[in-house]
Write a protein that holds these residues in place. Structure first.
Motif, PDB file in Angstrom:
ATOM      1  N   SER A 169      18.811  34.790   1.308  1.00  0.00           N
ATOM      2  CA  SER A 169      19.521  34.077   0.238  1.00  0.00           C
ATOM      3  C   SER A 169      21.013  33.958   0.548  1.00  0.00           C
ATOM      4  CB  SER A 169      19.323  34.800  -1.096  1.00  0.00           C
ATOM      5  OG  SER A 169      19.817  36.115  -1.026  1.00  0.00           O
ATOM      6  N   GLN A 170      21.571  32.847   0.125  1.00  0.00           N
ATOM      7  CA  GLN A 170      22.986  32.515   0.308  1.00  0.00           C
ATOM      8  C   GLN A 170      23.434  32.694   1.755  1.00  0.00           C
ATOM      9  OE1 GLN A 170      25.969  33.141  -2.552  1.00  0.00           O
ATOM     10  NE2 GLN A 170      24.585  33.122  -4.302  1.00  0.00           N
ATOM     11  N   ALA A 171      22.644  32.131   2.645  1.00  0.00           N
ATOM     12  CA  ALA A 171      23.015  32.102   4.059  1.00  0.00           C
ATOM     13  C   ALA A 171      24.218  31.188   4.262  1.00  0.00           C
ATOM     14  CB  ALA A 171      21.824  31.612   4.893  1.00  0.00           C
ATOM     15  N   VAL A 172      24.950  31.431   5.327  1.00  0.00           N
ATOM     16  CA  VAL A 172      26.095  30.592   5.678  1.00  0.00           C
ATOM     17  C   VAL A 172      25.837  30.011   7.064  1.00  0.00           C
ATOM     18  CG1 VAL A 172      28.576  30.467   6.078  1.00  0.00           C
ATOM     19  CG2 VAL A 172      27.675  31.985   4.303  1.00  0.00           C
ATOM     20  N   HIS A 173      25.780  28.698   7.142  1.00  0.00           N
ATOM     21  CA  HIS A 173      25.472  28.011   8.396  1.00  0.00           C
ATOM     22  C   HIS A 173      26.430  28.451   9.497  1.00  0.00           C
ATOM     23  CE1 HIS A 173      24.063  24.854  11.039  1.00  0.00           C
ATOM     24  NE2 HIS A 173      25.307  24.445  11.230  1.00  0.00           N
ATOM     25  N   GLY A 174      25.848  28.929  10.585  1.00  0.00           N
ATOM     26  CA  GLY A 174      26.647  29.329  11.730  1.00  0.00           C
ATOM     27  C   GLY A 174      27.178  30.747  11.671  1.00  0.00           C
ATOM     28  N   LEU A 175      26.973  31.438  10.549  1.00  0.00           N
ATOM     29  CA  LEU A 175      27.504  32.794  10.403  1.00  0.00           C
ATOM     30  C   LEU A 175      26.427  33.841  10.193  1.00  0.00           C
ATOM     31  CD1 LEU A 175      30.684  32.258   8.163  1.00  0.00           C
ATOM     32  CD2 LEU A 175      30.586  32.691  10.631  1.00  0.00           C
ATOM     33  N   ASN A 176      25.456  33.578   9.307  1.00  0.00           N
ATOM     34  CA  ASN A 176      24.416  34.564   9.033  1.00  0.00           C
ATOM     35  C   ASN A 176      23.195  33.883   8.448  1.00  0.00           C
ATOM     36  OD1 ASN A 176      24.794  34.428   6.049  1.00  0.00           O
ATOM     37  ND2 ASN A 176      26.776  35.364   6.530  1.00  0.00           N
ATOM     38  N   THR A 177      22.086  34.612   8.406  1.00  0.00           N
ATOM     39  CA  THR A 177      20.834  34.064   7.875  1.00  0.00           C
ATOM     40  C   THR A 177      20.580  34.491   6.437  1.00  0.00           C
ATOM     41  OG1 THR A 177      19.598  35.949   8.777  1.00  0.00           O
ATOM     42  CG2 THR A 177      19.789  33.989  10.174  1.00  0.00           C
ATOM     43  N   GLY A 178      21.503  35.230   5.862  1.00  0.00           N
ATOM     44  CA  GLY A 178      21.386  35.681   4.482  1.00  0.00           C
ATOM     45  C   GLY A 178      22.435  36.735   4.217  1.00  0.00           C
ATOM     46  N   ARG A 179      22.822  36.876   2.937  1.00  0.00           N
ATOM     47  CA  ARG A 179      23.894  37.815   2.581  1.00  0.00           C
ATOM     48  C   ARG A 179      23.512  38.604   1.336  1.00  0.00           C
ATOM     49  NH1 ARG A 179      29.176  34.925   1.361  1.00  0.00           N
ATOM     50  NH2 ARG A 179      27.803  33.754  -0.040  1.00  0.00           N
ATOM     51  N   GLY A 180      24.151  39.760   1.186  1.00  0.00           N
ATOM     52  CA  GLY A 180      23.926  40.558  -0.008  1.00  0.00           C
ATOM     53  C   GLY A 180      24.284  39.824  -1.277  1.00  0.00           C
ATOM     54  N   THR A 181      25.313  38.970  -1.213  1.00  0.00           N
ATOM     55  CA  THR A 181      25.723  38.230  -2.405  1.00  0.00           C
ATOM     56  C   THR A 181      24.623  37.324  -2.923  1.00  0.00           C
ATOM     57  OG1 THR A 181      26.741  36.587  -0.949  1.00  0.00           O
ATOM     58  CG2 THR A 181      28.194  38.268  -1.865  1.00  0.00           C
ATOM     59  N   GLY A 182      23.653  37.009  -2.072  1.00  0.00           N
ATOM     60  CA  GLY A 182      22.560  36.146  -2.507  1.00  0.00           C
ATOM     61  C   GLY A 182      21.641  36.786  -3.523  1.00  0.00           C
ATOM     62  N   ILE A 183      21.710  38.105  -3.680  1.00  0.00           N
ATOM     63  CA  ILE A 183      20.844  38.789  -4.639  1.00  0.00           C
ATOM     64  C   ILE A 183      21.154  38.356  -6.065  1.00  0.00           C
ATOM     65  CG2 ILE A 183      20.269  41.086  -5.561  1.00  0.00           C
ATOM     66  CD1 ILE A 183      20.606  42.154  -2.706  1.00  0.00           C
ATOM     67  N   ILE A 184      22.328  37.786  -6.265  1.00  0.00           N
ATOM     68  CA  ILE A 184      22.661  37.285  -7.594  1.00  0.00           C
ATOM     69  C   ILE A 184      21.724  36.155  -8.013  1.00  0.00           C
ATOM     70  CG2 ILE A 184      24.309  35.456  -6.979  1.00  0.00           C
ATOM     71  CD1 ILE A 184      26.148  36.627  -9.202  1.00  0.00           C
ATOM     72  N   ASP A 185      21.052  35.514  -7.047  1.00  0.00           N
ATOM     73  CA  ASP A 185      20.149  34.408  -7.386  1.00  0.00           C
ATOM     74  C   ASP A 185      19.006  34.857  -8.302  1.00  0.00           C
ATOM     75  OD1 ASP A 185      21.746  32.833  -5.811  1.00  0.00           O
ATOM     76  OD2 ASP A 185      20.187  32.244  -4.392  1.00  0.00           O
ATOM     77  N   THR A 186      18.589  36.123  -8.193  1.00  0.00           N
ATOM     78  CA  THR A 186      17.445  36.554  -8.999  1.00  0.00           C
ATOM     79  C   THR A 186      17.855  37.126 -10.357  1.00  0.00           C
ATOM     80  OG1 THR A 186      17.385  38.532  -7.578  1.00  0.00           O
ATOM     81  CG2 THR A 186      15.672  36.865  -7.255  1.00  0.00           C
ATOM     82  N   ILE A 187      19.088  36.877 -10.786  1.00  0.00           N
ATOM     83  CA  ILE A 187      19.384  37.159 -12.197  1.00  0.00           C
ATOM     84  C   ILE A 187      18.453  36.343 -13.093  1.00  0.00           C
ATOM     85  CG2 ILE A 187      21.788  37.835 -11.836  1.00  0.00           C
ATOM     86  CD1 ILE A 187      22.586  35.020 -12.836  1.00  0.00           C
ATOM     87  N   HIS A 188      17.907  35.258 -12.549  1.00  0.00           N
ATOM     88  CA  HIS A 188      17.020  34.416 -13.345  1.00  0.00           C
ATOM     89  C   HIS A 188      15.620  35.000 -13.483  1.00  0.00           C
ATOM     90  CE1 HIS A 188      19.946  31.280 -13.935  1.00  0.00           C
ATOM     91  NE2 HIS A 188      20.311  31.459 -12.686  1.00  0.00           N
ATOM     92  N   LEU A 189      15.379  36.137 -12.873  1.00  0.00           N
ATOM     93  CA  LEU A 189      14.110  36.840 -13.106  1.00  0.00           C
ATOM     94  C   LEU A 189      14.229  37.873 -14.221  1.00  0.00           C
ATOM     95  CD1 LEU A 189      12.724  37.446  -9.493  1.00  0.00           C
ATOM     96  CD2 LEU A 189      11.988  35.746 -11.180  1.00  0.00           C
TER      97      LEU A 189
END
Length: 405
Positions: free
Chosen positions: A165-185
Motif C-alpha cells: 500500500s502507498q507505494a512510491v514509483h521508483g522508490l519502494n513497493t509499499g510503505r508503512g504509511t499505507g496502513i492508513i488505507d484500512t481505516i475503512h475497515l
C-alpha cells in the motif's frame, strides 16, 4: 483509474445533494431525551438516511480488489495495492523516482483498490445499521455477502496485509504509511455483531472472519511496515491505534486492547496534543484544518472503542491538562465557524469541511457537552467528494452510540 470506474465509485458513494439536504433538515428537528439531559436519538435522526442508503446498496453486488489490477504492483491478485497520493513525476527526471508535493493528490496514481475498500465501508455499515433499525434480515444478509467476498471466498478475498500500500514509483513497493488505507475497515468490523445477531453469518463464518482479522493484527503489530506506522507521531499513529483497537476488540485480543489503551495515554496524548489543545504536527501540514479534524475524529473513535466505566479516555488528562477533551475544546470553535480558523487554509478541499464529524457526537455524550452534538446534528452527514469520504471513516453512529448508550 478509468473515468468509468471513478463514476462507479461516485455512484456508490454519493446520494443526491437535494435529498441529502432534505434529510439534514429533518435530522435537525429529531432529538431525544436521556439521563436527564438532551442526547441525540440517533435511530430517529438517521433513520431516513440509513434506509435510503441501505435500500440502494441492496442492489449492489460485492466488488473486491481482485476485480482490479495494476502492472506497477509488486504483489499478486489478492494483495491490496495503492500508490502514495502526494507523489508526482519529477519534471527534471521524468523516468526517475517520483517526488513529493505534500497535500496535492496525483490523479494518475492507482486508486482502484482504495475505492473498492471505500465502497465496502459505505455499504456494509449502512446495511448493518438498517438491520438494527428494522430487524429485517435482508439487510444483514446482503452485508454478509460483502464480508464473504472480501474475507472468506478464496477466489475474491483480500490477503490480510498491506505490504504493497502507498507505494512510491521508483522508490519502494509499499510503505508503512499505507496502513492508513484500512481505516475503512474499522466501521465494517463494527458492523459484524449486528450482522451476526440477525442470523446472517454462521458461527463458522464468524470464526473465519476473526481468523482474518487476527492474521491482519499479527501483520500490523510485527511487520516492519506495521511497526513504522505504529510509531508515527501524527495522525498515522492515531489511525494505527484506532484500527488495532477495533480489530482486537472483535477478535478478543485483550492484550492488544490493553496495549492500545496504555499507548493512548503514554504516547498519543503527550506526543500529539499541545498545551493549548492543538495538534502541532497536523498544523504543519499543507491541509492543517482537514488533518486536525480528521485526527480529532480518529482520537474520539479510539476513546469510544477503548473507554470503560473505570477508565474513560474521553476525560483522561495529563497532569498539565492535556487530553482529548482539551483537543476537542480547541477545535470546536473552528468547527462552529470555520472563518475564525487562525491558520492557513488547506491547499485542497478546504471548502468542503466541516461535515458531521463523529467527534462532536462521541464527545458530546461522553463529556456531557450538549453544544457539541447540537452542532453535530446540523452538519451535513453524507459528503460526495472523494477526498472527504476518504477522511471520514465513521459514518453510521447508530453502530457506535446505541451499543454504548
Amino acid at each position: 483509474m478509468s473515468l468509468l470506474s471513478r463514476r462507479e465509485f461516485c455512484a456508490a458513494a454519493g446520494l443526491s445533494a437535494a435529498a441529502g439536504l432534505a434529510a439534514a433538515a429533518a435530522q435537525f428537528a429529531a432529538f431525544g431525551k436521556g439521563a436527564g439531559r438532551d442526547v441525540p436519538d440517533v435511530a430517529k435522526i438517521d433513520r431516513h438516511r440509513i434506509l435510503r442508503a441501505a435500500d440502494r446498496y441492496l442492489h449492489e453486488q460485492p466488488i473486491t480488489i481482485t476485480s482490479y489490477s495494476s502492472p506497477r504492483s509488486a504483489g499478486g491478485v489478492h494483495d491490496y495495492f495503492s500508490e502514495a497520493d502526494y507523489f508526482w513525476p519529477d519534471p527534471k527526471n521524468p523516468t526517475g523516482p517520483y517526488i513529493e508535493h505534500d497535500g496535492l493528490s496525483n490523479p494518475d496514481n492507482f486508486t482502484a483498490h482504495r475505492h473498492a475498500l471505500m465502497r465496502l465501508s459505505l455499504q456494509v455499515p449502512a446495511l448493518a445499521a438498517a438491520a438494527l433499525l428494522t430487524h429485517e434480515r435482508r439487510y444483514a444478509a446482503h452485508a454478509a455477502k460483502h464480508l464473504r467476498a472480501w474475507f472468506l471466498d478464496p477466489a475474491t478475498m483480500m490477503n490480510p496485509n498491506l505490504q504493497y500500500s502507498q507505494a512510491v514509483h521508483g522508490l519502494n513497493t509499499g510503505r508503512g504509511t499505507g496502513i492508513i488505507d484500512t481505516i475503512h475497515l474499522v466501521e465494517v468490523v463494527r458492523s459484524i455483531p449486528a450482522i451476526e445477531r440477525a442470523g446472517a453469518l454462521s458461527l463458522a463464518e464468524i470464526s473465519q472472519l476473526k481468523k482474518w482479522f487476527s492474521d491482519y493484527l499479527v501483520w500490523m503489530t510485527t511487520s516492519e511496515n506495521g511497526q513504522k506506522e505504529r510509531d508515527a507521531k501524527n495522525n498515522h499513529g492515531t489511525c494505527w491505534i484506532m484500527q488495532v483497537s477495533q480489530f482486537a476488540s472483535f477478535t478478543d485480543a485483550n492484550d492488544l486492547t490493553d496495549f492500545c489503551r496504555a499507548r493512548f495515554k503514554e504516547l498519543i496524548v503527550p506526543d500529539q496534543i499541545a498545551a493549548d489543545g492543538s495538534f502541532p504536527l497536523e498544523l504543519r501540514r499543507t491541509k492543517p484544518y482537514g488533518y486536525c479534524i480528521f485526527n480529532l475524529d480518529v482520537m474520539s473513535t479510539v476513546c469510544q472503542i477503548l473507554s470503560t466505566p473505570e477508565d474513560n479516555l474521553f476525560s483522561f488528562a495529563l497532569p498539565d491538562g492535556r487530553g482529548f477533551a482539551k483537543a476537542m475544546a480547541f477545535m470546536f470553535p473552528f468547527i462552529v465557524n470555520k472563518s475564525t480558523w487562525p491558520h492557513p487554509p488547506d491547499v485542497e478541499y478546504f471548502q468542503y469541511w466541516p461535515i458531521r464529524q463523529p467527534s462532536l457526537l462521541f464527545a458530546g455524550v461522553a463529556l456531557t457537552r450538549p453544544e457539541y452534538f447540537k452542532v453535530w446534528r446540523r452538519l451535513y452527514p453524507d459528503p460526495t467528494v472523494e477526498e472527504i469520504i476518504r477522511n471520514y471513516p465513521i459514518r453510521q453512529p447508530l453502530l457506535w452510540v446505541s451499543q454504548r448508550a
